[in-house]
Design a protein around this motif. Structure first.
Motif, PDB file in Angstrom:
ATOM      1  N   ASP A   1      -7.314   5.646 -30.577  1.00 42.17           N
ATOM      2  CA  ASP A   1      -6.315   6.043 -29.602  1.00 42.17           C
ATOM      3  C   ASP A   1      -5.302   7.054 -29.444  1.00 42.17           C
ATOM      4  O   ASP A   1      -4.183   6.503 -29.371  1.00 42.17           O
ATOM      5  CB  ASP A   1      -6.252   4.823 -29.243  1.00 42.17           C
ATOM      6  N   LEU A   2      -5.743   8.088 -30.418  1.00 38.24           N
ATOM      7  CA  LEU A   2      -4.646   9.064 -30.773  1.00 38.24           C
ATOM      8  C   LEU A   2      -3.231   9.990 -29.692  1.00 38.24           C
ATOM      9  O   LEU A   2      -4.189  10.250 -28.951  1.00 38.24           O
ATOM     10  CB  LEU A   2      -5.146   9.633 -31.526  1.00 38.24           C
ATOM     11  N   GLU A   3      -2.324   9.495 -29.571  1.00 35.08           N
ATOM     12  CA  GLU A   3      -1.073   9.933 -28.912  1.00 35.08           C
ATOM     13  C   GLU A   3      -0.392  10.647 -30.214  1.00 35.08           C
ATOM     14  O   GLU A   3       0.293  10.116 -31.075  1.00 35.08           O
ATOM     15  CB  GLU A   3      -0.483   8.974 -28.366  1.00 35.08           C
ATOM     16  N   VAL A   4      -0.148  11.971 -28.981  1.00 40.06           N
ATOM     17  CA  VAL A   4       0.770  13.104 -29.854  1.00 40.06           C
ATOM     18  C   VAL A   4       1.958  14.111 -29.328  1.00 40.06           C
ATOM     19  O   VAL A   4       1.215  14.080 -28.186  1.00 40.06           O
ATOM     20  CB  VAL A   4       0.387  13.925 -31.388  1.00 40.06           C
ATOM     21  N   TYR A   5       3.067  13.357 -29.375  1.00 46.21           N
ATOM     22  CA  TYR A   5       3.821  14.564 -28.603  1.00 46.21           C
ATOM     23  C   TYR A   5       4.508  15.541 -29.969  1.00 46.21           C
ATOM     24  O   TYR A   5       4.643  15.796 -30.818  1.00 46.21           O
ATOM     25  CB  TYR A   5       5.054  13.453 -28.227  1.00 46.21           C
ATOM     26  N   TYR A   6       4.741  16.646 -28.819  1.00 50.43           N
ATOM     27  CA  TYR A   6       6.260  17.652 -29.780  1.00 50.43           C
ATOM     28  C   TYR A   6       7.511  17.167 -28.795  1.00 50.43           C
ATOM     29  O   TYR A   6       7.038  17.905 -27.552  1.00 50.43           O
ATOM     30  CB  TYR A   6       5.568  19.006 -28.992  1.00 50.43           C
ATOM     31  N   GLY A   7       7.743  16.150 -28.788  1.00 55.14           N
ATOM     32  CA  GLY A   7       9.520  16.557 -27.953  1.00 55.14           C
ATOM     33  C   GLY A   7       8.852  15.346 -27.274  1.00 55.14           C
ATOM     34  O   GLY A   7       8.467  13.913 -27.628  1.00 55.14           O
TER      35      GLY A   7
ATOM     36  N   ALA B   1       1.301  16.142 -26.226  1.00 58.68           N
ATOM     37  CA  ALA B   1       0.070  17.035 -26.278  1.00 58.68           C
ATOM     38  C   ALA B   1      -1.240  16.579 -26.612  1.00 58.68           C
ATOM     39  O   ALA B   1      -2.661  17.291 -26.099  1.00 58.68           O
ATOM     40  CB  ALA B   1       0.030  17.756 -27.951  1.00 58.68           C
ATOM     41  N   ILE B   2      -1.777  15.173 -27.051  1.00 58.43           N
ATOM     42  CA  ILE B   2      -2.728  14.317 -26.974  1.00 58.43           C
ATOM     43  C   ILE B   2      -2.800  13.556 -26.478  1.00 58.43           C
ATOM     44  O   ILE B   2      -1.499  12.016 -26.793  1.00 58.43           O
ATOM     45  CB  ILE B   2      -3.312  14.296 -28.797  1.00 58.43           C
TER      46      ILE B   2
END
Length: 236
Positions: A8-14, A18-19
């Motif tokens: 359940d990976l969530e990644v943000y740029y600002g 992104a994910i």
């Protein structure tokens, strides 16, 4: 239990996500391919797994240990190596010095020398050029150096980001033969690659990333025959 489990990976740029909640696993001894178009989130995924980016949500478990918040240098010493996109060799250092940098987490000099001999056996060209500045090597030689440097940490799993980028077709074949032999010698491989056909031809299983989500997953040979994959990624 999987060697590497991403959940359940969530990644943000600002403000930009992104994910978007991806989950996948890598079992010991496998070659797993992550394929997808530019901007799908493949490199971001690798950077998050190796501790270079912090996720907003989700977990990363390596050999039963939660490494979600572990710093990158500690992840290397746990047995994970990263061959970054664009090779990232130390241009002003010699081939030999670059390889020694790969062993910075290790202490036993005898074992480091043994690893160096193994790298030279696998990449004879690096031994021939061991005193040459890394910045003067060809693209293919720099890719070999980046892979050799990662192997110097004696990883249990090696994550490779676009190893064939910018290489001639002959060198691409050579790099993929090396990836296969690294796997056969007992190192697990997580491979991010734009050349989907090549990646699927050597992988056991694969995940297809589309705009930060996993759109498809399965046996690599089955995905090679999948019409939607052929159309989207294999130019058929």
């Amino acid at each position: 239990m999987a060697m590497l489990e991403v959940k359940d990976l969530e990644v943000y740029y600002g403000m930009i996500q992104a994910i978007k909640g991806i989950s996948f696993e890598v079992n010991k001894g496998e070659i797993i391919a992550l394929i997808g178009a530019n901007g799908a989130g493949k490199t971001t995924t690798l950077h998050t797994v190796t501790g270079l980016i912090s996720p907003k949500k989700g977990s990363i478990v390596f050999e039963g240990k939660d490494i979600t918040k572990v710093p990158a240098h500690r992840i290397v010493s746990m047995g994970m190596a990263h061959v970054p996109e664009g090779r990232r060799v130390f241009a002003e250092l010699s081939v030999y010095e670059n390889l020694k940098m790969g062993a910075y987490t290790r202490k036993d000099k005898g074992e480091i020398e043994e690893s160096l001999e193994n790298v030279y056996r696998r990449f004879p060209r690096l031994e021939e050029r061991r005193n040459q500045m890394a910045g003067t090597l060809s693209g293919g030689e720099q890719q070999m150096l980046a892979m050799g440097r990662a192997l110097m940490s004696r990883p249990k799993i090696i994550l490779m980001d676009e190893p064939s980028m910018g290489l001639s077709p002959i060198l691409v074949n050579e790099i993929f033969d090396i990836i296969r032999s690294v796997s056969e010698s007992g190192t697990t491989v997580l491979l991010v690659e734009q050349n989907a056909k090549k990646a699927l031809s050597i992988a056991d299983r694969a995940y297809v990333l589309e705009t930060g989500k996993i759109a498809l997953e399965g046996n690599a040979k089955d995905l090679l025959e999948d019409d939607s994959i052929k159309k989207a990624y294999l130019g058929e």
